[in-house]
Design an enzyme around this catalytic site. Structure first.
Site, short mmCIF file in Angstrom:
data_model
loop_
_atom_site.label_atom_id
_atom_site.label_comp_id
_atom_site.label_asym_id
_atom_site.label_seq_id
_atom_site.Cartn_x
_atom_site.Cartn_y
_atom_site.Cartn_z
CB SER A 174 -0.95 -0.07 1.19
OG SER A 174 -2.01 0.82 1.04
NE ARG A 243 -8.38 2.18 10.47
CZ ARG A 243 -7.20 1.74 10.07
NH1 ARG A 243 -6.56 2.37 9.09
NH2 ARG A 243 -6.66 0.67 10.58
CG ASP A 341 -6.35 -4.00 -3.33
OD1 ASP A 341 -7.15 -3.06 -3.18
OD2 ASP A 341 -5.17 -3.97 -2.92
CG HIS A 371 -5.63 -2.42 0.15
ND1 HIS A 371 -4.68 -2.43 -0.86
CD2 HIS A 371 -5.14 -1.59 1.11
CE1 HIS A 371 -3.67 -1.63 -0.52
NE2 HIS A 371 -3.93 -1.12 0.66
CG ASP A 372 -6.96 -4.45 5.49
OD1 ASP A 372 -6.15 -3.58 5.10
OD2 ASP A 372 -7.75 -4.27 6.43
#
Lengths: 391, 391
Positions: A174, A243, A341, A371-372
């Protein structure tokens, strides 16, 4: 360049792993033309730098990451709090440690808190020097705009101070991948191998759009006060909303559906009497938790500064086309995408590979999490690192 | 049930198309158990209801849509402002009008502003009745939680007032699709054909997650003041942020990249001196424009109320499994997904089809634009409507 604290001990071969240390890198000229005075960067190391300084690996953290990759160890009789910190699990345990792929018995592993961050490096929460503020109040709104390239140039000064002419590997996911790539382009002679994981050559319209929404969530919190909130309430609601937005983009819709569906949080009713009074869905409770966890550990201005830097990410800025920019690179490559992702699409990794001066395949981490997945599927990532850039 | 204003004229066969009219539907019992007093719903009509009332088509609007589907016409000597409004283009011009697929020469076309909205129907901006507030201030924070099912039940009272026992077709996209589906399940005997476009049987974890972020963007605007802002500044910043978040989910990443890439807005520099002072990317300017357009035309409480209703959408609530809930339906179906939709995924349309009591294919609109493709590709949608439910 001055080494301070734990690192002086490290250079004296008193092994202290996973302990925050600092380098003063002086005044930093930024891409914007601004000079940022009195910059200190925080970092941690594991293992020992070998005699010809050929075994150094730099692992770059993501947007809200810190320098604590993995457990460390401290000298005998170290204070308990120092020991507890060093021995706490890190965010990269699966890859970094004794006997792991990035083997701390073999490599000297470094992680630097990005310039502008809030895990020890100079950032908006740092007291401004007397030349800027005679009262040494935190930089706050006065902290300058920083780019990924600015951050990487400052990191080169840390490498200088540690005696590392060239990294055996610079790797990150990232925003960490953006910095790794920028390292390979800005300092081709200092990077032997580069791992760009779930990242891209330049931030996309999609990433910028979500970045703007996050920045506005912060800025529109009245507690943010333009960035000068350090003597008052922190803008936790705004940071929490930023967040939440980010976190949704870090996961996949399919994973959210599988985990939470549209179930109510146990004991709560989703049919309220007024709009503001209903109970929560499970997925809302989950996002509340993510928001609150980050707001408890991160500085809003640092979030804004690093997010802005990430939006600015473009290895080709001022260097012609992506192909022209990347033509100067000389390292080995590992380019990895997560198949699910939806923030850094696999097609962006493909585009990076296509722009490299040598044929490089795009590797894939399989994950349902989005993505994580680059953090979650560390066994897959480790195997890719082992098979390519650390083979 | 009382018809007021233009509609009384319509029933007297003075043709007024595309003019806002109202029905008072009295006290509405809501799913939450709350009684909402003195409800008025706004609607527009086009064409004439035939003698056996068999030609009525209900088109349901999406989250921020209004009742003005297409151009209308007013009686001679109508005030200029009424004429201008009626003759303004609508949001469904491609499908609704003389000679179009939903032919206003053939069908009596109706569009009702959803309960809780801000285009004429009773909503949070409506003065509360004296039984609630002797001063008749707007409902604001006191406006109750409303579900899609509540809204559809209130719409049935409009159908009653207009003399429509059964709709030839109920069709809508996105939140309009949710209402169309709820119509078919709640009133199976009143729906001959149902078109569910870019929608689903129940809001997903993904949709709820983005819904929460939008609601928080609004609520965290200090001007929102818990929903009681009508005698002060409007929470335009919060509403704008909610719209930005929503708008990104309405488009596709690929479309944003093609249109905007990471180009700076002409004349602006994306390398700022401080984080708050840089110029904008084109995609930011685009989103600013979307935010500002919505904040100029929509009420924040109505946004919250309708968004909450959409999050509550679940045709199976209290009715067993989706299959059991849908078993009572008797209508013909058109189920359509947009292939690039990343908010209402085609797989959700597939799941709806699979749960229907009869075999129904999932049709596809091809678009690069994402969810908004259902509005943009009206020719494709029109052809599907013509070939299936209005064949």
């Amino acid at each position: 360049m001055t080494l301070v604290g734990g690192t002086e001990r490290a250079r004296d071969f008193v092994r202290e792993d996973g302990v925050l240390a600092f380098v003063d890198v002086g005044e930093r000229p930024l891409e914007s033309g601004v000079l940022l005075p009195r910059v200190r960067l925080a970092y941690e190391t594991w293992g020992e730098l070998n005699a010809d300084a050929s075994n150094a690996v730099l692992v770059e953290h993501a947007l809200t990451g810190d320098t604590h990759l993995t457990r460390g160890r401290v000298r005998e009789h170290a204070p308990e709090i120092e020991r507890a910190r060093a021995e706490a699990p890190g965010w990269c345990e699966g890859l970094v440690g004794p006997g792991r792929v990035i083997d701390t018995n073999k490599y000297f592993v470094v992680c630097i808190n990005m310039l502008g961050g809030c895990y020890g490096s100079t950032g908006p929460a740092t007291p401004a020097p007397s030349s800027v503020d005679p009262e040494n109040k935190p930089w706050g709104s006065r902290f300058p705009f920083v780019t990924i390239r600015d951050a990487v140039r400052a990191e080169a000064a840390v490498a200088d101070a540690l005696g590392i002419q060239a990294w055996r590997l610079v790797v990150g996911g990232s925003m960490g991948g953006a910095r790794a790539l920028e390292w390979a382009v800005t300092f081709p002679e200092r990077v032997q191998a580069c791992g760009v994981v779930a990242s891209c050559a330049a931030s996309s319209a999609e990433q910028i759009a979500w970045g703007q929404a996050q920045n506005l969530a912060l800025r529109q919190d009245p507690a943010f006060n333009g960035g000068d909130y350090y003597d008052s309430d922190f803008p936790t609601a705004g940071l929490g909303l930023a967040r939440r937005i980010a976190h949704i983009t870090y996961r996949s819709a399919a994973e959210l559906q599988t985990r939470f569906s549209r179930d109510p949080q146990p004991g709560e009713s989703i049919l309220g009497v007024a709009a503001g009074t209903r109970g929560r869905y499970k997925v809302e409770s989950y996002l509340d938790h993510q928001a609150s966890k980050l707001a408890d550990r991160f500085d809003a201005n640092a979030y804004l500064t690093l997010n802005e830097a990430l939006m600015s990410h473009d290895v080709a800025r001022g260097r012609g086309s992506p192909e022209e920019a990347l033509a100067r690179t000389t390292c080995d490559w590992l380019v990895v995408a997560v198949d699910s992702d939806r923030l850094y699409f696999p097609s962006e990794s493909d585009a990076l590979c296509a722009a490299l001066p040598v044929p490089v395949p795009r590797h894939t981490i399989h994950s349902d999490a989005g993505h994580d997945g680059f953090l979650i599927e560390d066994a897959q990532l480790g195997e890719l690192v082992r098979a390519t850039v650390l083979s």
